[in-house]
Design a protein around this motif. Structure first.
Motif, mmCIF file in Angstrom:
data_model
loop_
_atom_site.group_PDB
_atom_site.id
_atom_site.type_symbol
_atom_site.label_atom_id
_atom_site.label_comp_id
_atom_site.label_asym_id
_atom_site.label_seq_id
_atom_site.Cartn_x
_atom_site.Cartn_y
_atom_site.Cartn_z
ATOM 1 N N VAL A 175 2.854 -3.624 -7.015
ATOM 2 C CA VAL A 175 3.639 -4.854 -7.121
ATOM 3 C C VAL A 175 3.884 -5.203 -8.585
ATOM 4 C CG1 VAL A 175 3.665 -7.339 -6.617
ATOM 5 C CG2 VAL A 175 2.730 -5.733 -4.934
ATOM 6 N N ASP A 176 5.090 -5.641 -8.877
ATOM 7 C CA ASP A 176 5.400 -6.188 -10.209
ATOM 8 C C ASP A 176 4.885 -7.628 -10.214
ATOM 9 O OD1 ASP A 176 6.389 -7.095 -12.590
ATOM 10 O OD2 ASP A 176 8.459 -6.469 -12.222
ATOM 11 N N TYR A 177 3.624 -7.786 -10.573
ATOM 12 C CA TYR A 177 2.909 -9.056 -10.424
ATOM 13 C C TYR A 177 3.608 -10.209 -11.141
ATOM 14 C CZ TYR A 177 -1.048 -12.343 -10.674
ATOM 15 O OH TYR A 177 -1.855 -13.452 -10.595
ATOM 16 N N ASP A 178 4.002 -9.987 -12.369
ATOM 17 C CA ASP A 178 4.586 -11.074 -13.171
ATOM 18 C C ASP A 178 5.885 -11.613 -12.551
ATOM 19 O OD1 ASP A 178 2.538 -10.888 -15.002
ATOM 20 O OD2 ASP A 178 3.622 -9.519 -16.327
ATOM 21 N N SER A 179 6.615 -10.753 -11.857
ATOM 22 C CA SER A 179 7.895 -11.183 -11.282
ATOM 23 C C SER A 179 7.712 -12.130 -10.102
ATOM 24 C CB SER A 179 8.710 -9.967 -10.831
ATOM 25 O OG SER A 179 8.227 -9.449 -9.605
ATOM 26 N N LEU A 180 6.493 -12.204 -9.545
ATOM 27 C CA LEU A 180 6.254 -13.031 -8.358
ATOM 28 C C LEU A 180 6.175 -14.522 -8.675
ATOM 29 C CD1 LEU A 180 3.469 -10.923 -6.578
ATOM 30 C CD2 LEU A 180 5.917 -10.951 -6.056
ATOM 31 N N GLU A 181 5.969 -14.857 -9.932
ATOM 32 C CA GLU A 181 5.828 -16.259 -10.326
ATOM 33 C C GLU A 181 7.041 -17.061 -9.857
ATOM 34 O OE1 GLU A 181 3.715 -19.207 -11.319
ATOM 35 O OE2 GLU A 181 2.930 -17.339 -12.154
ATOM 36 N N GLY A 182 6.759 -18.159 -9.146
ATOM 37 C CA GLY A 182 7.823 -19.008 -8.637
ATOM 38 C C GLY A 182 8.283 -18.642 -7.242
ATOM 39 N N ALA A 235 0.856 -1.191 0.000
ATOM 40 C CA ALA A 235 0.000 0.000 0.000
ATOM 41 C C ALA A 235 0.887 1.235 0.000
ATOM 42 C CB ALA A 235 -0.917 -0.014 1.218
ATOM 43 N N ALA A 236 1.892 1.216 -0.866
ATOM 44 C CA ALA A 236 2.907 2.265 -0.880
ATOM 45 C C ALA A 236 2.532 3.440 -1.772
ATOM 46 C CB ALA A 236 4.242 1.684 -1.341
ATOM 47 N N GLY A 237 1.692 3.190 -2.778
ATOM 48 C CA GLY A 237 1.307 4.256 -3.690
ATOM 49 C C GLY A 237 2.347 4.563 -4.750
ATOM 50 N N LYS A 238 3.188 3.572 -5.058
ATOM 51 C CA LYS A 238 4.226 3.757 -6.080
ATOM 52 C C LYS A 238 4.199 2.570 -7.038
ATOM 53 C CE LYS A 238 9.142 4.806 -6.643
ATOM 54 N NZ LYS A 238 10.429 5.012 -5.948
ATOM 55 N N ALA A 239 4.055 2.846 -8.306
ATOM 56 C CA ALA A 239 3.865 1.802 -9.311
ATOM 57 C C ALA A 239 4.999 0.779 -9.318
ATOM 58 C CB ALA A 239 3.722 2.433 -10.695
ATOM 59 N N LYS A 240 4.622 -0.492 -9.204
ATOM 60 C CA LYS A 240 5.537 -1.635 -9.299
ATOM 61 C C LYS A 240 6.781 -1.492 -8.411
ATOM 62 C CE LYS A 240 3.948 -2.892 -13.928
ATOM 63 N NZ LYS A 240 4.314 -3.232 -15.310
ATOM 64 N N MET A 241 6.591 -0.923 -7.239
ATOM 65 C CA MET A 241 7.705 -0.722 -6.307
ATOM 66 C C MET A 241 8.230 -2.044 -5.759
ATOM 67 S SD MET A 241 7.585 1.329 -2.691
ATOM 68 C CE MET A 241 8.766 0.954 -1.398
ATOM 69 N N LEU A 242 7.325 -3.009 -5.563
ATOM 70 C CA LEU A 242 7.715 -4.289 -4.976
ATOM 71 C C LEU A 242 7.783 -5.372 -6.050
ATOM 72 C CD1 LEU A 242 6.586 -2.607 -2.541
ATOM 73 C CD2 LEU A 242 5.918 -4.774 -1.513
ATOM 74 N N ASP A 243 8.914 -6.087 -6.107
ATOM 75 C CA ASP A 243 9.027 -7.218 -7.010
ATOM 76 C C ASP A 243 9.310 -8.482 -6.201
ATOM 77 O OD1 ASP A 243 11.691 -7.100 -6.266
ATOM 78 O OD2 ASP A 243 12.366 -6.201 -8.140
ATOM 79 N N LYS A 244 9.729 -9.530 -6.868
ATOM 80 C CA LYS A 244 9.906 -10.815 -6.186
ATOM 81 C C LYS A 244 10.949 -10.768 -5.071
ATOM 82 C CE LYS A 244 13.321 -12.758 -9.406
ATOM 83 N NZ LYS A 244 13.622 -13.898 -10.305
ATOM 84 N N SER A 245 11.867 -9.801 -5.127
ATOM 85 C CA SER A 245 12.886 -9.713 -4.079
ATOM 86 C C SER A 245 12.303 -9.299 -2.732
ATOM 87 C CB SER A 245 13.988 -8.724 -4.494
ATOM 88 O OG SER A 245 13.507 -7.391 -4.521
ATOM 89 N N PHE A 246 11.058 -8.811 -2.733
ATOM 90 C CA PHE A 246 10.387 -8.408 -1.500
ATOM 91 C C PHE A 246 9.525 -9.529 -0.920
ATOM 92 C CE2 PHE A 246 11.486 -4.485 -3.512
ATOM 93 C CZ PHE A 246 11.579 -3.525 -2.531
ATOM 94 N N ALA A 247 9.268 -10.549 -1.709
ATOM 95 C CA ALA A 247 8.335 -11.600 -1.305
ATOM 96 C C ALA A 247 9.063 -12.827 -0.780
ATOM 97 C CB ALA A 247 7.438 -12.001 -2.481
#
Length: 280
Positions: free
Chosen positions: A240-247, A205-217
């Motif tokens: 969130v960079d949704y596509d990067s979360l795969e895997g 809920a940061a308000g910044k486009a695609k700020m979080l990618d798989k390195s945060f998950a």
């Protein structure tokens, strides 16, 4: 990775709202949407809200004011909407332009019409665990999504990225009420990716486009994205960079089609509840 889509959650909520509507007499509950200016995310939310009300057989009217309206003029118009007996609930789209004292306006709104939990009365109820008030719709929508998909909250480590009073802080209180162990992160958090990876439930809920990618998950984390941003191409995207979360993540909400769809259903649920209370 399983996509946690909002449509099935909203469909389930529609059945509950239809049942609640049956107990009401008189005209359909009416929502007043108050917007100042033409911010893209405000317009997107307004369109979604109007569409949802129509689908649920609820009434809605938008009250739109120019970006440069003075505080005095806006306050007068807002009070008229606030006191209109035909309006059962109000959604004030924020943030307001700098010339308007937003804090003063939120103190003027009738707590019983305050569907998005912005008044001091409703905020206090959220922080004290009192369910008689209205929580912010987006924060409550996150809880609705988790429960609808049978994702356990009690005892889980939940990390919320964002500390606004619109989502981050009230959502942390709602998660605590569900017995999660909650960490709130923000731009000053040291080693932010590392802290985020500790969350079994990670909420952006940061308000910044695609700020979080798989390195945060963290591995098998459930990732909930409440961001509504517009990218350079003019398309809606989340925090969130949704596509990067795969895997990496086990489940995640897409944007669009995730929490946003549920937020407007929570708004509708609040509207029917407000109308029922006002009509006794």
């Amino acid at each position: 990775m399983i996509a946690l889509k909002g449509a099935p959650v909203s469909a389930k909520m529609k059945d509950e709202i239809d049942e609640q509507k049956k107990a009401l007499s008189g005209p359909a509950p009416k929502l007043g949407i108050v917007r100042v200016g033409e911010r893209p995310d405000d317009l997107s939310y307004e369109r979604g809200a109007l569409k949802r009300m129509e689908k649920l057989g609820l009434a809605a009217e938008s009250f739109v004011f120019p970006q440069d309206i003075s505080h005095e003029a806006f306050e007068k118009e807002f009070l008229a909407i606030n006191e209109d007996p035909a309006i059962d609930g109000i959604l004030l789209l924020r943030p307001l332009p700098k010339q308007i004292d937003e804090d003063k306006i939120t103190r003027l709104i009738d707590p019983e019409k305050d569907l998005d939990g912005i008044s001091p009365t409703n905020i206090a109820k959220v922080f004290s665990g009192d369910e008689t008030g209205f929580a912010p719709c987006t924060a409550e929508a996150v809880i609705e999504v988790l429960k609808a998909y049978g994702i356990p909250i009690a005892g889980k480590r939940a990390v919320v990225v964002g500390r606004s009073m619109v989502v981050g802080r009230p959502l942390a209180m709602l998660l605590l009420k569900e017995n999660a162990t909650v960490t709130i992160c923000h731009t000053k958090t040291r080693d932010l990716p590392e802290v985020c990876r500790e969350g079994e439930i990670l909420i952006a809920a940061a308000g910044k486009a695609k700020m979080l990618d798989k390195s945060f998950a963290g591995e098998d984390a459930v990732v909930i994205d409440v961001g509504i941003n517009v990218d350079k191409e003019g398309n809606l995207c989340g925090d969130v960079d949704y596509d990067s979360l795969e895997g990496t993540a086990s489940m995640a909400t897409p944007v669009p089609g995730g929490v946003g769809a549920v937020t407007t259903s929570v708004l509708a649920k609040h509207l029917v509840r407000a109308a029922a209370k006002r009509r006794g």
